[in-house]
Write an enzyme that holds these catalytic residues in place. Structure first.
Site, PDB file in Angstrom:
ATOM      1  N   ASP A  80     -25.317  -3.411  10.104  1.00 45.98           N
ATOM      2  CA  ASP A  80     -24.938  -2.884   8.949  1.00 45.98           C
ATOM      3  C   ASP A  80     -24.905  -3.423   7.784  1.00 45.98           C
ATOM      4  O   ASP A  80     -24.683  -4.515   7.690  1.00 45.98           O
ATOM      5  CB  ASP A  80     -23.584  -2.564   9.314  1.00 45.98           C
ATOM      6  CG  ASP A  80     -23.460  -1.336  10.512  1.00 45.98           C
ATOM      7  OD1 ASP A  80     -24.188  -0.465  10.358  1.00 45.98           O
ATOM      8  OD2 ASP A  80     -22.313  -1.288  10.945  1.00 45.98           O
TER       9      ASP A  80
ATOM     10  N   ARG B  44       0.774  -1.072   0.017  1.00 47.81           N
ATOM     11  CA  ARG B  44       0.036  -0.028  -0.183  1.00 47.81           C
ATOM     12  C   ARG B  44       0.673   1.386  -0.010  1.00 47.81           C
ATOM     13  O   ARG B  44       0.702   2.339   0.759  1.00 47.81           O
ATOM     14  CB  ARG B  44      -0.874  -0.032   1.030  1.00 47.81           C
ATOM     15  CG  ARG B  44      -1.961  -0.926   1.161  1.00 47.81           C
ATOM     16  CD  ARG B  44      -2.963  -1.117   2.329  1.00 47.81           C
ATOM     17  NE  ARG B  44      -2.251  -1.487   3.428  1.00 47.81           N
ATOM     18  CZ  ARG B  44      -2.624  -1.097   4.653  1.00 47.81           C
ATOM     19  NH1 ARG B  44      -3.820  -0.649   4.957  1.00 47.81           N
ATOM     20  NH2 ARG B  44      -2.047  -1.843   5.728  1.00 47.81           N
ATOM     21  N   GLU B  45       1.907   1.176  -0.788  1.00 45.07           N
ATOM     22  CA  GLU B  45       2.797   2.358  -0.711  1.00 45.07           C
ATOM     23  C   GLU B  45       2.213   3.608  -1.188  1.00 45.07           C
ATOM     24  O   GLU B  45       2.573   4.817  -0.669  1.00 45.07           O
ATOM     25  CB  GLU B  45       3.934   2.057  -1.819  1.00 45.07           C
ATOM     26  CG  GLU B  45       4.684   1.015  -1.319  1.00 45.07           C
ATOM     27  CD  GLU B  45       4.710  -0.138  -1.811  1.00 45.07           C
ATOM     28  OE1 GLU B  45       3.315  -0.586  -2.111  1.00 45.07           O
ATOM     29  OE2 GLU B  45       5.554  -1.222  -1.833  1.00 45.07           O
TER      30      GLU B  45
ATOM     31  N   HIS C 116     -16.473  11.518   4.394  1.00 43.55           N
ATOM     32  CA  HIS C 116     -15.197  11.065   3.752  1.00 43.55           C
ATOM     33  C   HIS C 116     -14.532  12.207   3.395  1.00 43.55           C
ATOM     34  O   HIS C 116     -13.455  11.935   2.822  1.00 43.55           O
ATOM     35  CB  HIS C 116     -15.962  10.370   2.414  1.00 43.55           C
ATOM     36  CG  HIS C 116     -16.936   9.200   2.572  1.00 43.55           C
ATOM     37  ND1 HIS C 116     -18.081   9.626   2.613  1.00 43.55           N
ATOM     38  CD2 HIS C 116     -16.662   7.919   2.477  1.00 43.55           C
ATOM     39  CE1 HIS C 116     -18.639   8.197   2.892  1.00 43.55           C
ATOM     40  NE2 HIS C 116     -17.804   7.386   2.699  1.00 43.55           N
TER      41      HIS C 116
HETATM   42  N1  GLN Z   1     -20.905   0.546  11.838  1.00 46.26           N
HETATM   43  C1  GLN Z   1     -19.816   0.668  10.844  1.00 46.26           C
HETATM   44  C2  GLN Z   1     -18.901   1.971  11.298  1.00 46.26           C
HETATM   45  O1  GLN Z   1     -19.319   2.821  11.962  1.00 46.26           O
HETATM   46  C3  GLN Z   1     -20.324   1.126   9.573  1.00 46.26           C
HETATM   47  C4  GLN Z   1     -19.579   1.324   8.499  1.00 46.26           C
HETATM   48  C5  GLN Z   1     -19.966   1.257   7.117  1.00 46.26           C
HETATM   49  O2  GLN Z   1     -21.074   1.481   6.955  1.00 46.26           O
HETATM   50  N2  GLN Z   1     -19.034   1.421   6.225  1.00 46.26           N
HETATM   51  O3  GLN Z   1     -17.783   2.075  11.168  1.00 46.26           O
END
Ligand code: GLN
Ligand code: ZN
Length: 756
Positions: A600, A15-16, A696
């Site tokens: 999830d 993963r450089e 993000h």
């Molecule tokens: N419960 C996970 C988190 O909060 C959900 C992550 C995800 O939906 N990618 O990290």
């Protein structure tokens, strides 16, 4: 027989690229240093393919973030707000990918979406009405020249014009029709320039060709490519499709002036019959995608050779190819010291797939299978079969009853009971589960893994983190708390590690988006739960507060979709096995006093077939029941949440409602809120938490911004069904930005409560 690779992983065996990019983001290295790392990686990747004897090697499959974004930038699809920041080219590019907050301004990142049916995410380019598409970049030319100077004649690759126009967001009144002429000249320009530099082949990736296409799409494709190809010089053009078959345009594309057509024989269910029924022109080359670019099991040589022999018998000129870019598999098995060779001999990562391509092509060329030791070794693997069965699991699956899929009482009644029992304020605030995985958290894990601290020390550290994060959430006034998921490296691997039937890797990273990589575990055999997985952590967290703490699980669909699946039993069967294991965990959490449980399903949509006609019969008809199986056994007052990392489910809203969760949180801040209109239209019953800010990106949303988002949401969702939360888990974020963001979030919820 010649061989081809559609694209190669670019992040680096260690993963450089990820680490260098992140250093660059933090200002720890210069642009020059980052470029140097990138160049070294490209050289390594090129040589690894060359040394393996691959004939058609791609260049420009490298990317600092995403290849679709690269293509957009190459032809000037850069929204004004990013240009106006006045940053360097590289930083403008990153501002589109990651957002920018600094002395030059404050802009959000472009939206990010799942790349077809993979866990790779692309950046959604935006076309504004005054966007002037024209060839302004040089990346594809530079990387072609660079490879050439390294002694490798490559086929430069670029996302094709149709896929590009299909994936762009149109922000104004214009549509694809309005851009067609400029797009044509830009692609003609790319061809001309590559031709000038002596390229022999150019590859246009057109995965959008495997979707359902209507008459006007097909017409559009014809016009696009008749024009683009009319200016072709000496460089030949390969149109590369993947992730399915091209049933709607097979005829169209084999009749266009392409010199070669790349077809996917792995996911393309109809590829073989298309070639058989319609024939394949003698003056073109068929790039046959027979080595799976998405899964990690060894290719079954005899099956592949059967197809190749058939194609050859029909007089077709064939190049053996990967089915798609190898970007979707990890780099090499040789880094997996942890896995015994008993297992390893069944697998093949990117580097090993190069060997497969070469071996199979050589055998096919000679026609005498039996004379190849590689053939015999391969046949042995498949004849003997693997030891993967667990009779108890098989029995349990066979005993599932229809009522095991139904939760009672029905949701509207549960809603009343839960409102009373949980006694939450209006617009309850919560987060998605994880808190920042800061250096100390990762360090603790790595010390434990290396055996430098005891399990008790490891757990003590995590308990301390949990205690602090519970106190902190209470102090700022969040209503439904989380324990922070410090004990988890990854939402799927963590569960896989506690389930029987799973195998793990050390370095089998696959790029998910930008610098983010995931390490999908491998489903080796029948899956079952050895012992409770999360119960101790959740119980501990709940013991620290009177507010509800969400139990946090990953659902069966996501666990399956983010693992490398078996190829010897059906996806449905594997998913059901996992559902039973997670069901046991749900019931254990409930029995231990956990009142809210989140399951999830971040990847629910991921394996949705690309063609609508297959959605239910080939996927949703078992994926949604698998989710229901997980939670149907809980009491009415136990509130079940689910979470999805995106909001593109307008088209499957009834299926989502059918999961029968009580609350769903999902991504909404990067996209517009049209989804909420659709939910209303469909009488969506599940309570909703559309993410009010984007996790993000490191930027901190203001109270004002969140309040505005909430106001818009209130216009579309009933007050008694609306939750307030971020987009997704916070594990990739820094601590400071997370704290400021959540303080603002709670503040905004309070303002809205006053207003309501
Ligand atoms: N419960 C996970 C988190 O909060 C959900 C992550 C995800 O939906 N990618 O990290
Ligand atoms: Zn998410």
């Amino acid at each position: 027989m010649l061989t081809s690779v559609v694209g190669y992983p670019r992040i680096g065996a260690d993963r450089e690229l990820k680490f260098a990019s992140e250093k660059y983001f933090r200002g720890e290295i210069s642009e020059e240093e980052l470029l140097k790392v990138a160049k070294e990686l490209r050289t390594v990747h090129l040589n690894s393919q060359k040394d393996a004897g691959i004939d058609y090697i791609s260049s420009n499959d490298f990317s600092f973030y995403d290849c679709l974004l690269d293509t957009a930038v190459l032809i000037n699809i850069i929204p004004k707000r990013y240009k106006e920041l006045g940053l360097s080219d590289l930083d403008t590019y990153y501002s589109m990918a990651r957002g920018y907050q600094g002395d030059k301004g404050d802009v959000k990142a472009l939206a990010m979406k799942k790349w077809f049916n993979t866990n790779y995410h692309y950046i959604v380019p935006e076309l504004e009405d005054d966007t002037k598409i024209n060839l302004v970049g040089t990346k594809i030319f530079d990387e072609y020249e660079e490879a050439k100077s390294n002694g490798v004649e490559t086929k430069p690759v670029i996302i094709g014009a149709y896929t590009l126009l299909s994936l762009c967001r149109y922000t104004g009144a214009k549509n694809r029709e309005d851009y067609i002429n400029d797009v044509i000249s830009a692609y003609q320009g790319v061809i001309a320039e590559l031709d000038k530099r002596g390229a022999k082949w150019i590859q246009f990736d057109e995965p959008s060709f495997v979707r359902d296409l209507n008459e006007s799409d097909i017409e559009f494709i014809k016009r696009l490519y008749q024009a683009i190809l009319s200016e072709k010089g000496n460089a030949k053009v390969l149109v590369q499709t993947y992730f399915g078959d091209v049933r709607d345009v097979y005829d169209t594309i084999v009749n266009l002036d392409f010199d070669a057509v790349g077809l996917d024989f792995i996911e393309g269910k109809q590829t073989v019959s298309l070639v058989e029924n319609y024939g394949f022109p003698k003056d073109k080359i068929l790039f046959a995608g027979l080595v799976n670019g998405k899964n990690i099991w060894k290719n079954h040589y005899s099956k592949t050779l059967d197809v190749l022999d058939k194609l050859k018998a029909e007089g077709i000129e064939v190049v053996l190819s990967s089915s798609c870019s190898l970007l979707h598999v990890p780099y090499t098995l040789s880094a997996e010291g942890k896995l015994s060779s008993e297992y390893k001999r069944y697998f093949s990562f990117a580097v090993e797939k190069l060997v497969e391509l070469r071996e199979i092509a050589d055998i096919a060329e000679s026609g005498d299978r039996a004379s190849f030791a590689s053939y015999k070794a391969n046949e042995d693997l498949f004849v003997k079969g693997r030891d993967s069965e667990n009779k108890e699991v098989k029995k349990r699956v066979s005993e599932i009853k229809g009522s095991d899929y139904e939760r009672l009482p029905k949701r509207s009644e549960r809603e009343k009971i839960q409102k009373e029992k949980l006694n939450l304020p209006a617009f309850p605030t919560t987060t998605i589960g994880s808190f920042p995985q800061t250096k100390d958290v990762k360090n603790n894990r790595s010390l434990f893994r290396k055996g430098e601290i005891s399990e008790e020390q490891y757990n003590e550290f995590n308990r301390d983190k949990i205690k602090r994060v519970i106190e902190w959430q209470e102090s700022i006034g969040i209503d439904v708390l989380v324990h922070g998921e410090y004990e988890r490296n990854d939402m799927v691997e963590y569960f896989g590690e506690s389930l029987d039937g799973y195998l793990f890797t050390k370095k089998a990273w696959v790029q998910s988006y930008g610098t983010r990589c995931v390490k999908p575990p491998i489903i080796w055999g029948d899956v079952s739960r050895k012992k409770p997985i999360t119960v101790e952590w959740s119980k501990y967290a709940q013991s620290l507060t009177d507010k509800p703490v969400k139990g946090m699980l990953t659902g069966p669909v996501t666990i399956l979709n983010w693992s490398f699946p078996r190829e010897d039993i059906s996806i449905k069967e594997s998913m059901t096995q996992i559902a039973l294991a997670i069901r046991d965990e749900v019931l254990d959490l409930e029995a231990n006093g956990i009142k809210v449980i989140q399951i999830d399903e971040a990847a629910l949509r991921e394996k949705l077939p690309l063609r609508k006609s297959d959605w239910y019969s080939e996927y949703l008809d078992f994926a949604i029941p698998a989710f229901r199986l997980v939670h149907s056994g809980v009491k009415a007052e136990t509130q079940i949440h689910t979470h999805m990392c995106y909001s593109e489910f307008t088209d499957i809203i009834p299926a989502i409602d059918n999961m029968d969760a009580d609350v769903i949180t999902f991504e909404a801040s990067r996209s517009n809120l049209e989804i909420l209109d659709s939910l209303k239209e469909c009488n969506f019953e599940t309570e909703v938490g559309p993410g009010v800010y984007d996790i993000h990106s490191p930027r901190v949303p203001s109270v004002e911004e969140i309040t505005v988002a909430l106001k818009k949401m209130r216009e579309k969702v009933n007050d008694d069904k609306l939750w307030v939360n971020p987009d997704c888990g916070l594990k990739t974020r820094g601590e400071a930005e997370t704290k400021s963001s959540l303080i603002n979030l709670v503040e905004a919820a309070k303002l809205i409560r006053k207003e309501a």
